[in-house]
Design a protein around this motif. Structure first.
Motif, PDB file in Angstrom:
ATOM      1  N   THR B  53     -27.619  -7.801  48.705  1.00  0.00           N
ATOM      2  CA  THR B  53     -26.975  -8.561  49.782  1.00  0.00           C
ATOM      3  C   THR B  53     -27.981  -9.207  50.728  1.00  0.00           C
ATOM      4  O   THR B  53     -27.582  -9.833  51.711  1.00  0.00           O
ATOM      5  N   GLY B  54     -29.264  -9.028  50.465  1.00  0.00           N
ATOM      6  CA  GLY B  54     -30.289  -9.670  51.293  1.00  0.00           C
ATOM      7  C   GLY B  54     -30.525  -8.971  52.613  1.00  0.00           C
ATOM      8  O   GLY B  54     -31.212  -9.495  53.486  1.00  0.00           O
ATOM      9  N   VAL B  55     -29.970  -7.764  52.757  1.00  0.00           N
ATOM     10  CA  VAL B  55     -30.163  -7.020  54.006  1.00  0.00           C
ATOM     11  C   VAL B  55     -31.558  -6.397  54.019  1.00  0.00           C
ATOM     12  O   VAL B  55     -32.149  -6.188  55.074  1.00  0.00           O
ATOM     13  N   ASP B  57     -35.551  -6.452  52.208  1.00  0.00           N
ATOM     14  CA  ASP B  57     -36.454  -7.265  51.390  1.00  0.00           C
ATOM     15  C   ASP B  57     -37.043  -6.432  50.246  1.00  0.00           C
ATOM     16  O   ASP B  57     -36.985  -5.204  50.263  1.00  0.00           O
ATOM     17  N   VAL B  70     -32.047 -14.404  45.397  1.00  0.00           N
ATOM     18  CA  VAL B  70     -31.873 -13.809  46.735  1.00  0.00           C
ATOM     19  C   VAL B  70     -33.171 -13.910  47.531  1.00  0.00           C
ATOM     20  O   VAL B  70     -33.145 -14.069  48.757  1.00  0.00           O
ATOM     21  N   ARG B  71     -34.292 -13.865  46.819  1.00  0.00           N
ATOM     22  CA  ARG B  71     -35.588 -13.936  47.532  1.00  0.00           C
ATOM     23  C   ARG B  71     -35.892 -15.347  47.993  1.00  0.00           C
ATOM     24  O   ARG B  71     -36.417 -15.550  49.076  1.00  0.00           O
ATOM     25  N   PRO B  74     -31.953 -17.143  50.149  1.00  0.00           N
ATOM     26  CA  PRO B  74     -31.053 -16.078  50.631  1.00  0.00           C
ATOM     27  C   PRO B  74     -29.776 -16.609  51.276  1.00  0.00           C
ATOM     28  O   PRO B  74     -28.717 -16.014  51.102  1.00  0.00           O
ATOM     29  N   VAL B  75     -29.872 -17.725  52.005  1.00  0.00           N
ATOM     30  CA  VAL B  75     -28.689 -18.208  52.730  1.00  0.00           C
ATOM     31  C   VAL B  75     -27.598 -18.640  51.747  1.00  0.00           C
ATOM     32  O   VAL B  75     -26.418 -18.314  51.927  1.00  0.00           O
ATOM     33  N   LYS B  78     -26.087 -15.497  50.276  1.00  0.00           N
ATOM     34  CA  LYS B  78     -25.237 -14.764  51.217  1.00  0.00           C
ATOM     35  C   LYS B  78     -23.909 -15.479  51.456  1.00  0.00           C
ATOM     36  O   LYS B  78     -22.910 -14.850  51.757  1.00  0.00           O
ATOM     37  N   SER B  79     -23.925 -16.819  51.353  1.00  0.00           N
ATOM     38  CA  SER B  79     -22.698 -17.553  51.668  1.00  0.00           C
ATOM     39  C   SER B  79     -21.610 -17.348  50.613  1.00  0.00           C
ATOM     40  O   SER B  79     -20.451 -17.652  50.862  1.00  0.00           O
ATOM     41  N   VAL B 106     -19.098 -18.103  61.142  1.00  0.00           N
ATOM     42  CA  VAL B 106     -20.413 -18.021  60.491  1.00  0.00           C
ATOM     43  C   VAL B 106     -20.321 -18.472  59.030  1.00  0.00           C
ATOM     44  O   VAL B 106     -21.230 -19.124  58.517  1.00  0.00           O
ATOM     45  N   TYR B 107     -19.211 -18.143  58.369  1.00  0.00           N
ATOM     46  CA  TYR B 107     -19.055 -18.530  56.961  1.00  0.00           C
ATOM     47  C   TYR B 107     -18.407 -19.911  56.813  1.00  0.00           C
ATOM     48  O   TYR B 107     -18.152 -20.360  55.706  1.00  0.00           O
TER      49      TYR B 107
END
Lengths: 544, 243
Positions: B53-55, B57, B70-71, B74-75, B78-79, B106-107
């Protein structure tokens, strides 16, 4: 067997300072960050020591050494009082481990003593930081004897108790009163601010009677005699009356004991009322409204700020100082008095320095308004939300940076306009004094968010740990003070040409903002706390 | 062929030189999958979910969501993802409806969509009557329900959950399972960790078992368990790998 209050205090201290986590973790990044924070923090400590030694030398140069220890003690106690007032009721009432601690076989008195002891030790460290360097100068100057050493040592050990007890008493009263309201946190914030303003105005009023050309001995007399009378006992003890140091210790210890005795019967009641929740409120469809991602983040930051009395008061202390000073300027017009004094002394060329010096003062207060410096840490255990949002870190950090200027810019502009009007300033002076607080507020706010991004602290159980023990805030406050000091001195020294320093300062601030903007673009938000898997491997036996 | 929603490729995570929380983990989750991720306490499940989930690293391996890294992106990842941790600490200073508005903003969820979805899920989880209250006043289960609604507002392609059924009342747990199935029917994928093997056995079409940071079994649930119960297979796998 160790006393239970000591066991509780020890556990809280481990959580408060984060040293235990640092000692036990094998995460290299946590250790690297700690080293970085320690290096930066040492600069802040060095700045305090430097101010301390400079103040001590002023006393020595004026042959007023005997007034130094009571003066420094009063200063340390006053700062402890202010810091403790900012923390307010959170010292006793807002710990998240309350239910756990109260489920242990300990009395309410033990819990209260442990909470206060935790604050005492932190404040004692600060008092020592203030007292040690100046007293070193005091003894090196040959003003102190062996007897004086014990008087100062005893005074230093007991000194934090009295302001801590006084501030906690105020905090307890505020919490008790606020617990009756529906919007408890907001009521608490408001009452805290009212108390704080009353105390500030009272201390200003007491010191207003000071003579126009004060020497250090009379400054000490006013501070230790009028603003903080118990320090007078230390002056008496250093004068040879040994009973006075025992009286000082007794007053401090009695205040502490009295607070514990009075607060204990009401403790649980206040906590329950503060924790009482009003549920079952439905929503209305009109509450569903769309706004931009930045707008919604910014609104959330403002709500976070106003939801925490300690966070709010800590963030807007500078605003309160500026507003009180602006009103005081309007009422007493000290600018005209100073201008007259300069003219009568044949120092008219320093008249522009009044404007630039006053503007510098504004910048010092703007540098104290740093909600962003704790804003990342304030995410606490909710930081997973921030880290999992589909937004660039820059948007999140800018929303956090935007809260400070909302408060600081209007207050700073109000103060500067009063100053500019009273000094009949030139158009150029108007321009630089209106632009500089805006640029500097943006810079310190972005720097606060940036530093907190580098040194976050999510694992707090009491939010004041995130607010008051914020390394970024310390670095910016004391580091900023040094920069602002140099800047003000230069602006005053250059008199008519002081605007050059201001223009330079504005440009540097804008450049700093641009660099931080670019750095925010490269930032990535992660929850740095390890998940349970990190504890899977057995720890080496030496680490137990 | 089904779309690959999540691809974990040789993912490893070390917190220090001596501790490897996850070691060379690879697995794929396709559209329509309800993928259960099971393992003992401290096996590396949460570490993996947080990396997905990118929370959190990571530097070894890569994770792709709908083909994006994801690396590196990430945005974008996450979207299209939604995440609910095991203990959803939400913003207690917001009301339920403010939190949902925040997530929808935000989404980038439109006004009409957020109204209809909030109404639908608030009714489903019977929380509409409390959305005007501060989240601080919610019970653990209510927070869990609110977190679920917040996660569903943008109709994620990948729904990542850490122990989603802990704290939910039986009705809410049933409704959540229905939501899982509904989402999968629409081409999304669910990837969740659980200790409740019964739930995994009845709900998931695929499972992965992780032990000591290493993937020890994965695939279709029928292939993994064979003729045995999932519980026996799990205990067998865990014991086999002891020492």
């Amino acid at each position: 067997m160790k006393a239970k209050w000591l066991l509780l205090t020890k556990v809280q201290m481990k959580g408060l300072l984060g040293l235990n986590k640092l000692r036990k973790t094998d995460d290299r990044r946590v250790k690297n960050r700690a080293v970085g924070a320690a290096v930066l923090l040492s600069f802040a400590v060095a700045a305090i020591i430097l101010y301390d030694i400079l103040a001590a030398f002023l006393f020595v140069m004026q042959d007023a050494e005997e007034a130094l220890p009571p003066f420094m003690l009063a200063i340390a106690s006053f700062i402890v009082l202010i810091f403790s007032l900012i923390r307010g009721s959170s010292i006793l009432f807002s710990a998240k481990d309350h239910d756990f601690v109260m489920s242990l076989p300990v009395t309410k008195r033990t819990v209260i003593v442990s909470r206060l002891a935790c604050s005492y030790f932190v404040n004692l460290a600060f008092t020592l930081l203030v007292m040690l360097p100046s007293c070193a100068v005091f003894f090196i100057a040959g003003a102190g004897s062996f007897y004086d050493f014990f008087v100062i040592l005893a005074a230093t050990l007991f000194a934090p108790l009295l302001p801590l007890a006084a501030a906690t008493a105020v905090g307890t009263l505020v919490a008790a009163a606020a617990s009756r309201f529906r919007h408890k946190n907001f009521a608490q914030s408001l009452l805290n601010i009212v108390f704080f303003v009353v105390i500030l105005i009272a201390s200003f009023a007491l010191s207003y009677g000071m003579q126009s050309e004060p020497d250090m001995a009379s400054v000490s007399q006013v501070l230790a005699g009028k603003i903080y009378p118990p320090a007078q006992l230390i002056a008496l003890a250093l004068g040879g009356q040994a009973w006075a140091v025992f009286a000082f210790a007794a007053v401090c210890a009695a205040a502490f004991a009295l607070l514990v005795a009075i607060a204990a019967p009401f403790y649980e009641k206040i906590v329950s009322r503060l924790a009482a929740k009003s549920g079952g409120v439905a929503f209305k469809e009109k509450q569903i409204r769309k706004s931009s991602a930045f707008g919604t983040l910014f609104k959330k930051e403002l709500k976070r700020l106003t939801a925490s009395p300690a966070y709010l008061l800590n963030s807007i202390v500078g605003v309160l100082f500026l507003l009180i000073a602006a009103v005081a300027f309007l009422i007493f017009d000290p600018v005209s008095t100073l201008a007259e004094a300069l003219r009568s002394s044949g120092l008219e060329r320093f008249l522009p320095s009044l404007v630039y010096g006053g503007g510098g003062l504004t910048l010092m207060f703007v540098g104290m308004i740093l909600p962003s410096a704790a804003s990342v840490s304030m995410e606490g255990k909710s930081c997973w939300i921030m880290c999992s949002l589909p937004l660039p870190a820059r948007t999140v950090l800018l929303a956090k940076s935007a809260t400070g200027p909302v408060f600081s810019v209007p207050a700073a502009l109000f103060f500067n306009v009063v100053l500019l009007v009273q000094t009949a300033a030139s158009p150029l002076q108007w321009i630089v004094l209106l632009l500089s607080p805006v640029a500097y507020a943006a810079l310190v706010s972005m720097a606060g968010a940036g530093l907190n991004y580098k040194f976050p602290r999510y694992d707090w159980t009491n939010e004041t740990a995130a607010v008051k023990n914020s390394v970024p805030a310390l670095i910016l406050s004391f580091g900023g003070l040094a920069v602002e000091g140099v800047f003000i001195a230069a602006a005053i020294f250059l008199t008519r040409l002081g605007f050059i320093v201001y223009i330079f300062f504005i440009l540097i601030s804008i450049l700093g903002c641009v660099l931080l903007w670019r750095a925010f673009g490269k930032a990535r938000l992660f929850d740095g706390s390890p998940s349970p898997a990190v504890y899977r491997m057995p720890a080496p036996s030496r680490r137990f | 062929m089904q779309d690959k929603i999540l691809e974990i490729s040789h993912f490893s995570k070390s917190y220090s030189a001596t501790k490897r929380a996850v070691d060379d983990l690879s697995l794929d989750v396709y559209a329509g999958d309800i993928y259960g991720f099971i393992g003992q306490n401290g096996a590396g499940k949460t570490t993996t979910l947080r990396a997905v989930t990118g929370v959190m690293d990571f530097s070894e391996g890569d994770i792709f969501i709908c083909g994006k890294s994801v690396r590196r992106d990430p945005v974008a990842c996450k979207s299209v993802t939604a995440y609910i941790p095991d203990n959803p600490d939400l913003y207690e200073f917001l009301t339920g409806i403010q939190y949902l508005n925040f997530m929808a903003d935000v989404y980038g969820v439109s006004d009409a969509d957020r109204k209809s979805r909030i109404g639908k899920y608030a009714d489903m989880f019977r929380i509409g009557g409390d959305l005007g209250s501060l989240i601080g006043a919610y019970s653990h289960g209510m927070k869990q329900k609110l977190a679920v609604i917040g996660a569903l507002l943008h109709e994620p392609k990948l729904f990542v959950l850490d122990e989603p059924f802990v704290g939910l009342d039986p009705e809410a747990a049933f409704k959540l399972k229905q939501v899982f199935k509904e989402m999968c029917g629409q081409g999304a994928a669910i990837f969740f960790s659980t200790h409740v093997l019964d739930v995994a056995e009845k709900l998931c079409n695929k499972i992965a078992i992780i032990k000591g940071g290493r993937l020890v079994a994965s695939g279709n649930i029928d292939d993994v368990r064979g003729d045995e119960s999932l519980e026996s297979v799990f205990l067998e796998v865990v014991e086999q790998n002891e020492g």
